[in-house]
Design a protein around this motif. Structure first.
Motif, PDB file in Angstrom:
ATOM      1  N   SER A 114      40.035  47.913  22.384  1.00  0.00           N
ATOM      2  CA  SER A 114      40.498  47.033  21.315  1.00  0.00           C
ATOM      3  C   SER A 114      41.499  47.768  20.446  1.00  0.00           C
ATOM      4  CB  SER A 114      39.316  46.549  20.463  1.00  0.00           C
ATOM      5  OG  SER A 114      38.652  47.655  19.879  1.00  0.00           O
ATOM      6  N   GLY A 115      42.257  46.987  19.685  1.00  0.00           N
ATOM      7  CA  GLY A 115      43.219  47.568  18.755  1.00  0.00           C
ATOM      8  C   GLY A 115      44.227  48.461  19.442  1.00  0.00           C
ATOM      9  N   GLY A 116      44.469  49.627  18.859  1.00  0.00           N
ATOM     10  CA  GLY A 116      45.436  50.556  19.428  1.00  0.00           C
ATOM     11  C   GLY A 116      44.935  51.255  20.671  1.00  0.00           C
ATOM     12  N   ASN A 117      43.642  51.133  20.980  1.00  0.00           N
ATOM     13  CA  ASN A 117      43.075  51.790  22.156  1.00  0.00           C
ATOM     14  C   ASN A 117      42.843  50.830  23.320  1.00  0.00           C
ATOM     15  OD1 ASN A 117      42.844  54.321  20.877  1.00  0.00           O
ATOM     16  ND2 ASN A 117      40.947  53.678  19.883  1.00  0.00           N
ATOM     17  N   ARG A 118      43.405  49.641  23.232  1.00  0.00           N
ATOM     18  CA  ARG A 118      43.202  48.669  24.307  1.00  0.00           C
ATOM     19  C   ARG A 118      44.013  49.067  25.536  1.00  0.00           C
ATOM     20  NH1 ARG A 118      46.882  43.245  23.116  1.00  0.00           N
ATOM     21  NH2 ARG A 118      48.677  44.042  24.270  1.00  0.00           N
ATOM     22  N   SER A 119      43.628  48.522  26.672  1.00  0.00           N
ATOM     23  CA  SER A 119      44.340  48.809  27.921  1.00  0.00           C
ATOM     24  C   SER A 119      45.727  48.198  27.913  1.00  0.00           C
ATOM     25  CB  SER A 119      43.540  48.254  29.107  1.00  0.00           C
ATOM     26  OG  SER A 119      43.339  46.856  28.973  1.00  0.00           O
ATOM     27  N   ALA A 120      46.606  48.727  28.750  1.00  0.00           N
ATOM     28  CA  ALA A 120      47.993  48.243  28.790  1.00  0.00           C
ATOM     29  C   ALA A 120      48.079  46.846  29.396  1.00  0.00           C
ATOM     30  CB  ALA A 120      48.858  49.219  29.586  1.00  0.00           C
ATOM     31  N   TYR A 121      47.143  46.507  30.275  1.00  0.00           N
ATOM     32  CA  TYR A 121      47.179  45.225  30.973  1.00  0.00           C
ATOM     33  C   TYR A 121      45.849  44.494  30.800  1.00  0.00           C
ATOM     34  CZ  TYR A 121      51.221  47.213  33.385  1.00  0.00           C
ATOM     35  OH  TYR A 121      52.432  47.793  33.672  1.00  0.00           O
ATOM     36  N   PRO A 122      45.871  43.166  30.834  1.00  0.00           N
ATOM     37  CA  PRO A 122      44.596  42.428  30.914  1.00  0.00           C
ATOM     38  C   PRO A 122      43.851  42.823  32.184  1.00  0.00           C
ATOM     39  CG  PRO A 122      46.429  40.944  30.424  1.00  0.00           C
ATOM     40  CD  PRO A 122      47.029  42.258  30.805  1.00  0.00           C
ATOM     41  N   LYS A 123      42.540  42.665  32.158  1.00  0.00           N
ATOM     42  CA  LYS A 123      41.726  43.067  33.308  1.00  0.00           C
ATOM     43  C   LYS A 123      40.749  41.962  33.692  1.00  0.00           C
ATOM     44  CE  LYS A 123      41.713  48.076  32.391  1.00  0.00           C
ATOM     45  NZ  LYS A 123      42.176  48.553  33.708  1.00  0.00           N
ATOM     46  N   ALA A 124      40.618  41.746  34.987  1.00  0.00           N
ATOM     47  CA  ALA A 124      39.562  40.885  35.518  1.00  0.00           C
ATOM     48  C   ALA A 124      38.434  41.768  36.016  1.00  0.00           C
ATOM     49  CB  ALA A 124      40.103  40.022  36.656  1.00  0.00           C
ATOM     50  N   ARG A 125      37.212  41.267  35.893  1.00  0.00           N
ATOM     51  CA  ARG A 125      36.060  42.015  36.387  1.00  0.00           C
ATOM     52  C   ARG A 125      35.502  41.310  37.630  1.00  0.00           C
ATOM     53  NH1 ARG A 125      33.188  45.768  33.802  1.00  0.00           N
ATOM     54  NH2 ARG A 125      33.686  45.017  31.695  1.00  0.00           N
ATOM     55  N   VAL A 126      35.214  42.104  38.648  1.00  0.00           N
ATOM     56  CA  VAL A 126      34.670  41.580  39.895  1.00  0.00           C
ATOM     57  C   VAL A 126      33.380  42.338  40.206  1.00  0.00           C
ATOM     58  CG1 VAL A 126      35.088  41.156  42.352  1.00  0.00           C
ATOM     59  CG2 VAL A 126      37.008  41.139  40.744  1.00  0.00           C
ATOM     60  N   VAL A 127      32.320  41.605  40.517  1.00  0.00           N
ATOM     61  CA  VAL A 127      31.077  42.197  41.012  1.00  0.00           C
ATOM     62  C   VAL A 127      30.783  41.556  42.352  1.00  0.00           C
ATOM     63  CG1 VAL A 127      28.598  42.494  40.628  1.00  0.00           C
ATOM     64  CG2 VAL A 127      30.184  42.699  38.714  1.00  0.00           C
ATOM     65  N   ALA A 128      30.442  42.376  43.353  1.00  0.00           N
ATOM     66  CA  ALA A 128      30.292  41.854  44.713  1.00  0.00           C
ATOM     67  C   ALA A 128      29.096  42.476  45.418  1.00  0.00           C
ATOM     68  CB  ALA A 128      31.563  42.124  45.519  1.00  0.00           C
ATOM     69  N   LEU A 129      28.575  41.726  46.373  1.00  0.00           N
ATOM     70  CA  LEU A 129      27.586  42.227  47.326  1.00  0.00           C
ATOM     71  C   LEU A 129      28.322  42.609  48.600  1.00  0.00           C
ATOM     72  CD1 LEU A 129      24.817  39.469  47.016  1.00  0.00           C
ATOM     73  CD2 LEU A 129      24.838  41.694  45.893  1.00  0.00           C
ATOM     74  N   ALA A 130      27.999  43.773  49.149  1.00  0.00           N
ATOM     75  CA  ALA A 130      28.666  44.229  50.365  1.00  0.00           C
ATOM     76  C   ALA A 130      27.649  44.777  51.350  1.00  0.00           C
ATOM     77  CB  ALA A 130      29.704  45.305  50.048  1.00  0.00           C
ATOM     78  N   GLU A 131      27.933  44.590  52.633  1.00  0.00           N
ATOM     79  CA  GLU A 131      27.135  45.231  53.675  1.00  0.00           C
ATOM     80  C   GLU A 131      27.428  46.723  53.677  1.00  0.00           C
ATOM     81  OE1 GLU A 131      26.375  42.041  57.237  1.00  0.00           O
ATOM     82  OE2 GLU A 131      28.133  43.324  57.368  1.00  0.00           O
ATOM     83  N   CYS A 132      26.400  47.536  53.648  1.00  0.00           N
ATOM     84  CA  CYS A 132      26.605  48.982  53.614  1.00  0.00           C
ATOM     85  C   CYS A 132      27.218  49.498  54.912  1.00  0.00           C
ATOM     86  CB  CYS A 132      25.284  49.695  53.345  1.00  0.00           C
ATOM     87  SG  CYS A 132      24.580  49.351  51.718  1.00  0.00           S
ATOM     88  N   GLY A 133      26.819  48.936  56.044  1.00  0.00           N
ATOM     89  CA  GLY A 133      27.281  49.455  57.322  1.00  0.00           C
ATOM     90  C   GLY A 133      28.700  49.089  57.684  1.00  0.00           C
ATOM     91  N   THR A 134      29.199  47.948  57.176  1.00  0.00           N
ATOM     92  CA  THR A 134      30.535  47.473  57.581  1.00  0.00           C
ATOM     93  C   THR A 134      31.528  47.395  56.437  1.00  0.00           C
ATOM     94  OG1 THR A 134      29.998  45.131  57.201  1.00  0.00           O
ATOM     95  CG2 THR A 134      29.444  46.063  59.368  1.00  0.00           C
ATOM     96  N   HIS A 135      31.063  47.548  55.188  1.00  0.00           N
ATOM     97  CA  HIS A 135      31.896  47.432  53.984  1.00  0.00           C
ATOM     98  C   HIS A 135      32.355  46.003  53.710  1.00  0.00           C
ATOM     99  CE1 HIS A 135      33.081  51.692  55.412  1.00  0.00           C
ATOM    100  NE2 HIS A 135      32.008  51.775  54.629  1.00  0.00           N
TER     101      HIS A 135
END
Length: 385
Positions: A114-135
């Motif tokens: 936030s403020g002067g310490n905010r990131s340079a770009y907007p950000k989307a957040r992604v959370v996913a389920l993945a198979e460990c063996g195949t990615h």
């Protein structure tokens, strides 16, 4: 090449003849031309954000063969880390995506900090389920940066299946998250937070022990009664014998879990001597040994490889292209779909060659696909079977 009076390349007679012949054979519409970038953007605006999510949900399922007692190494995609006994190994994790700095993206997704310490770009957040063996990603949620990973994860837990075992880091644990995930019927193998109270209910022959996870609002005498009942071997899922184990709506307030504790002896750095504590719904040592559960948990890191494949190698680089939230959702879902397709192809190729999918380079497969796909990139989809 000649140029007409308005500055466009003049069409030669042989080009006209070729166009007429192609149209006559029905393999090309001579009147069709590649859409401009603005035309594609307008079409994407009309499409909205939900279509690509539905496409992913319909086509991006499990890749690593069939789970069950007969699942084994060498079957399609059943490479190291794909299965534990009869469960398909999954991991859950999140990552962030940088977006173009437009007013719409800023309003729809927000910035980190936030403020002067905010990131340079907007950000989307992604959370996913993945198979460990195949990615391969098999389920995902996309939202604004302000929506935490735990919140997005709780939207994914009801989609778990009974033949799956979900691994998760300690950052995903809460009693509510465990309760939702366990109610799906899937097996769980999560690292416990450091400060979590895990009373010993019963020590098992393999050195692991059983504990109870009690809803934080349950305290005092009721909590003690639940501990006493668990230590006496009561069935905590039977409301008739242990009414304290349920709330007024008939929902459980306690879960029995198995605790596996171990250290990695050859670990270097800040983790030296650290005791890793795992929680699992697999309470019977006969269903999975302690060393099997420990090894399965460390397969969780395979999703980090999948995240890297998508963001670093498949993705466009540092920032996405879409300047509107709906188009951002489309673009992220498109990358998830293509990533799944590549890993499905890799799993099939590895099975044919009797190799672990990890032995096949993602970047080499990606380059091969790009080389073979460019020849048909400008063919209109209409009229094709």
């Amino acid at each position: 090449m000649s140029v007409d009076v308005v500055g466009r390349p003049a069409v030669r007679p042989d080009q006209v003849t070729l166009g007429v012949l192609i149209s006559r054979f029905g393999c090309w519409d001579a009147g069709w031309s590649v859409p401009t970038s603005s035309a594609v953007t307008q079409a994407r605006k009309r499409l909205g954000r939900r279509v690509f999510a539905e496409v992913f949900a319909r086509v991006c399922g499990p890749v690593a063969g069939e789970a069950g007692p007969t699942a084994r190494m060498g079957a399609l995609g059943t490479a190291r880390g794909s299965f534990l006994r009869g469960w398909r190994l999954l991991a859950i994790d999140g990552f962030e995506v940088d977006l173009p700095d437009s007013e719409e993206n800023a309003a729809g997704f927000g910035y980190a900090g936030s403020g002067g310490n905010r990131s340079a770009y907007p950000k989307a957040r992604v959370v996913a389920l993945a198979e460990c063996g195949t990615h391969a990603f098999v389920a995902a949620e996309i939202d604004a940066y302000s929506v935490g990973e735990k919140t997005l994860a709780q939207r994914l837990y009801p989609r778990l299946r009974g033949d799956e075992l979900l691994t998760a880091d300690r950052g995903f644990y809460s009693w509510q998250a465990w309760d939702i995930a366990a109610s799906s019927g899937a097996a769980l193998l999560w690292r416990a937070p450091t400060q979590l109270d895990l009373p010993v209910v019963r020590v098992l022959p393999d050195g692991t022990h059983l504990t109870v996870l009690i809803r934080p609002t349950v305290r005092g005498a009721r909590r003690e009664r639940l501990l006493t009942a668990a230590r006496a071997g009561a069935d905590l899922t039977d409301i008739a014998t242990v009414p304290d184990a349920f709330d007024k709506q008939g929902l459980p307030v306690v879960h029995l879990a198995r605790v596996v504790e171990y250290a990695v002896p050859d670990r270097a750095g800040n983790g030296t001597g650290e005791v890793i504590t795992l929680l699992s719904t697999v309470v019977n040592p006969g269903d999975a040994r302690a060393d099997e559960l420990a090894a399965a948990y460390h397969e969780r890191w395979e999703e980090e490889t999948g995240n890297d494949q998508l963001k670093t190698h498949l993705g466009p680089g540092r920032v996405l292209r879409s300047r509107l939230p709906d188009l951002v959702h489309q673009e992220i879902w498109a990358y998830l779909i293509v990533h799944h397709a590549i890993n499905a192809l890799t799993a099939a190729a590895s099975a044919a060659a009797d190799l672990d999918p990890d032995r096949i380079s993602f970047t080499k497969v990606l380059r091969l696909i790009r080389r073979t796909a460019t020849g048909t990139a400008d063919i209109p989809p209409s009229g094709l079977d």
